[in-house]
Design a protein around this motif. Structure first.
Motif, short mmCIF file in Angstrom:
data_model
loop_
_atom_site.label_atom_id
_atom_site.label_comp_id
_atom_site.label_asym_id
_atom_site.label_seq_id
_atom_site.Cartn_x
_atom_site.Cartn_y
_atom_site.Cartn_z
N ARG A 12 0.85 -1.21 0.00
CA ARG A 12 0.00 0.00 0.00
C ARG A 12 0.88 1.25 0.00
NH1 ARG A 12 -1.28 -0.70 6.31
NH2 ARG A 12 0.21 0.87 7.02
N ILE A 63 3.13 4.45 -0.44
CA ILE A 63 4.23 4.82 -1.33
C ILE A 63 4.81 3.57 -2.01
CG2 ILE A 63 6.59 5.74 -1.36
CD1 ILE A 63 5.68 7.70 0.89
N ASP A 109 5.95 -7.69 1.34
CA ASP A 109 5.39 -7.06 2.54
C ASP A 109 5.19 -8.14 3.58
OD1 ASP A 109 3.93 -5.31 4.37
OD2 ASP A 109 3.58 -4.03 2.64
N GLN A 160 -0.42 -8.89 4.80
CA GLN A 160 -0.82 -7.96 3.73
C GLN A 160 -1.04 -8.67 2.40
OE1 GLN A 160 -1.64 -5.04 4.24
NE2 GLN A 160 -0.77 -4.56 6.22
N ASP A 185 9.38 -9.91 6.21
CA ASP A 185 9.50 -8.98 7.33
C ASP A 185 10.94 -8.47 7.28
OD1 ASP A 185 10.03 -7.82 9.79
OD2 ASP A 185 8.70 -9.18 10.88
N VAL A 186 11.12 -7.17 7.12
CA VAL A 186 12.48 -6.64 6.93
C VAL A 186 13.34 -6.71 8.19
CG1 VAL A 186 11.78 -5.12 5.03
CG2 VAL A 186 11.87 -4.21 7.38
N ASN A 214 11.61 0.57 1.22
CA ASN A 214 10.46 1.45 1.50
C ASN A 214 9.76 1.14 2.82
OD1 ASN A 214 7.97 3.18 0.64
ND2 ASN A 214 7.15 1.12 1.02
N TYR A 218 11.31 8.31 15.28
CA TYR A 218 11.16 8.06 13.84
C TYR A 218 12.19 8.89 13.06
CZ TYR A 218 8.89 8.45 9.21
OH TYR A 218 8.62 8.45 7.87
N LYS A 266 15.28 7.86 10.42
CA LYS A 266 15.36 8.36 9.05
C LYS A 266 16.69 9.09 8.82
CE LYS A 266 11.59 6.57 7.57
NZ LYS A 266 11.59 5.61 6.45
N GLY A 290 7.93 14.47 1.93
CA GLY A 290 7.31 15.36 2.92
C GLY A 290 6.08 14.66 3.47
N ILE A 325 2.87 12.82 2.78
CA ILE A 325 2.25 12.10 1.67
C ILE A 325 0.99 11.44 2.21
CG2 ILE A 325 2.60 10.36 -0.13
CD1 ILE A 325 4.65 12.69 -0.26
N THR A 329 -0.83 8.88 2.62
CA THR A 329 -1.00 7.44 2.75
C THR A 329 -1.67 7.21 4.11
OG1 THR A 329 1.08 7.27 3.90
CG2 THR A 329 1.16 7.06 1.51
P1 NAP Z 1 2.29 2.89 5.04
O1 NAP Z 1 1.10 3.23 4.21
O2 NAP Z 1 2.13 2.68 6.49
O3 NAP Z 1 3.02 1.62 4.37
C1 NAP Z 1 4.15 1.04 4.96
C2 NAP Z 1 4.21 -0.40 4.55
O4 NAP Z 1 5.38 -1.00 5.16
C3 NAP Z 1 3.00 -1.18 5.02
O5 NAP Z 1 2.52 -2.02 4.02
C4 NAP Z 1 3.55 -1.96 6.20
O6 NAP Z 1 2.87 -3.19 6.47
C5 NAP Z 1 4.97 -2.24 5.73
N1 NAP Z 1 5.80 -2.70 6.82
C6 NAP Z 1 5.78 -2.29 8.13
N2 NAP Z 1 6.64 -3.02 8.86
C7 NAP Z 1 7.23 -3.90 8.00
C8 NAP Z 1 8.18 -4.92 8.16
N3 NAP Z 1 8.73 -5.20 9.36
N4 NAP Z 1 8.56 -5.65 7.08
C9 NAP Z 1 8.01 -5.40 5.87
N5 NAP Z 1 7.07 -4.46 5.65
C10 NAP Z 1 6.68 -3.71 6.71
O7 NAP Z 1 3.41 4.01 4.88
P2 NAP Z 1 3.83 4.97 3.68
O8 NAP Z 1 3.36 6.32 4.02
O9 NAP Z 1 3.53 4.37 2.36
O10 NAP Z 1 5.41 4.95 3.93
C11 NAP Z 1 6.36 4.28 3.11
C12 NAP Z 1 7.73 4.79 3.45
O11 NAP Z 1 7.79 6.21 3.24
C13 NAP Z 1 8.12 4.56 4.92
O12 NAP Z 1 9.48 4.23 5.02
C14 NAP Z 1 7.87 5.93 5.55
O13 NAP Z 1 8.64 6.13 6.69
C15 NAP Z 1 8.25 6.85 4.41
N6 NAP Z 1 7.67 8.19 4.51
C16 NAP Z 1 6.32 8.38 4.48
C17 NAP Z 1 5.81 9.68 4.58
C18 NAP Z 1 4.34 9.98 4.55
O14 NAP Z 1 3.95 11.14 4.79
N7 NAP Z 1 3.47 9.03 4.26
C19 NAP Z 1 6.69 10.76 4.72
C20 NAP Z 1 8.04 10.53 4.75
C21 NAP Z 1 8.53 9.24 4.64
P3 NAP Z 1 1.83 -3.26 7.72
O15 NAP Z 1 0.69 -2.38 7.35
O16 NAP Z 1 1.44 -4.69 7.80
O17 NAP Z 1 2.53 -2.74 8.92
#
Ligand code: NAP
Length: 247
Positions: free
Chosen positions: A15, A17, A36, A40, A64-65, A87, A152, A156, A183, A185, A187
């Motif tokens: 899901r 990004i 993932d 999921q 699982d990473v 990611n 967090y 990062k 920034g 996003i 999600t």
């Molecule tokens: P998201 O919608 O929460 O998606 C994150 C995905 O990573 C989920 O499918 C989650 O699965 C999976 N995940 C969590 N723990 C994991 C593990 N141990 N092994 C494998 N997969 C795992 O988040 P997103 O917003 O798309 O974020 C993606 C990346 O962008 C992240 O690194 C986040 O820190 C970064 N980011 C996001 C934003 C933002 O505003 N959205 C901003 C800056 C950076 P589960 O749902 O099962 O936990």
């Protein structure tokens, strides 16, 4: 099609990004291995279908990473990986004072150690082929700590440092390593983090482009770092934030 003949491996791709990036890489000609957590699977299958609709091959692997053995098995099963997108990430907002050790450790395990473990599993085959592209999804939070995201943001910042060091340690083998710092996003993580319409309106107004990001806004920069167009760019971290942060 900038990525024809390439295979990409994306973590956390069910899901947000990760899903947008996986489909975006396929639209640019790459076959994609999407991974993932096991839970999921249904969402991963939907992403797989969106990839196959582009005409590219897609494969689903559960990963699982934080699990080194599972990572090594998944990477072996994936075969040739030309592009790695680290990611997967988590964010549970808490002030530093209310933070418990378990939450601190979980963030470092997934967001920081996960990048190390997956990258180390993929690098040997890239070194043998003298080619590879690694893209780490960091965050602008890693450049400037943000209240309720200290833990967090620290992970990062680690990702940005790992990007710079891997770039120097792997560059001699034709591998580039770059980071993207999104920034806000929209999600699940982004929306949960903002919490309210008021906060959404506030940050949209702060942004130079007067809007928050969509997962698809991250695709172009990832494709650039994944392609030959960025062949002389390595060790860099690019803010993709609509102009809410400038350093
Ligand atoms: P998201 O919608 O929460 O998606 C994150 C995905 O990573 C989920 O499918 C989650 O699965 C999976 N995940 C969590 N723990 C994991 C593990 N141990 N092994 C494998 N997969 C795992 O988040 P997103 O917003 O798309 O974020 C993606 C990346 O962008 C992240 O690194 C986040 O820190 C970064 N980011 C996001 C934003 C933002 O505003 N959205 C901003 C800056 C950076 P589960 O749902 O099962 O936990």
């Amino acid at each position: 099609m900038m990525l024809t003949g390439k295979t990409a491996f994306v973590t956390g791709a069910s899901r947000g990004i990760g899903a947008a990036v996986a489909v975006g890489l396929a639209k640019n000609g790459a076959d994609v291995v999407i991974s993932d957590l096991k839970g999921q699977n249904a969402e991963l299958e939907k992403v797989r279908d969106r990839i196959t609709e582009t005409g590219q091959k897609a494969r689903v692997l559960h990963l699982d990473v934080t699990d080194k053995a599972a990572i090594e098995a998944a990477v072996a099963e994936a075969g040739k990986i030309d592009i790695l997108v680290n990611n997967a990430g988590i964010l549970i907002p808490k002030t530093l004072e209310e933070l418990d050790e378990k939450t601190w450790d979980a963030h470092f395990d997934v967001n920081a150690k996960g990048v190390l473990l997956v990258t180390n599993a993929v690098l040997p085959q890239m070194r043998k082929r003298k080619a590879g592209r690694i893209i780490n999804i960091a965050s602008i939070a890693g450049r400037q700590g943000v209240p309720t995201q200290g833990h967090y943001a620290a992970t990062k910042a680690v990702d940005i440092t790992l990007t710079r060091v891997y770039a120097q340690e792997a560059g001699m083998d034709g591998i580039t390593v770059n980071a993207i710092c999104p920034g806000i996003i929209l999600t699940e993580m982004g929306k949960e983090n903002l919490g309210s319409q008021e906060a959404m309106d506030h940050w949209s107004n702060v942004a130079a482009l007067k809007r928050l990001g969509a997962p698809d806004d991250i695709v172009g920069p990832v494709v650039f770092f994944a392609s030959d167009q960025s062949r002389f760019v390595t060790g860099q971290a690019l803010n993709v934030c609509g102009g809410i942060y400038f350093h």
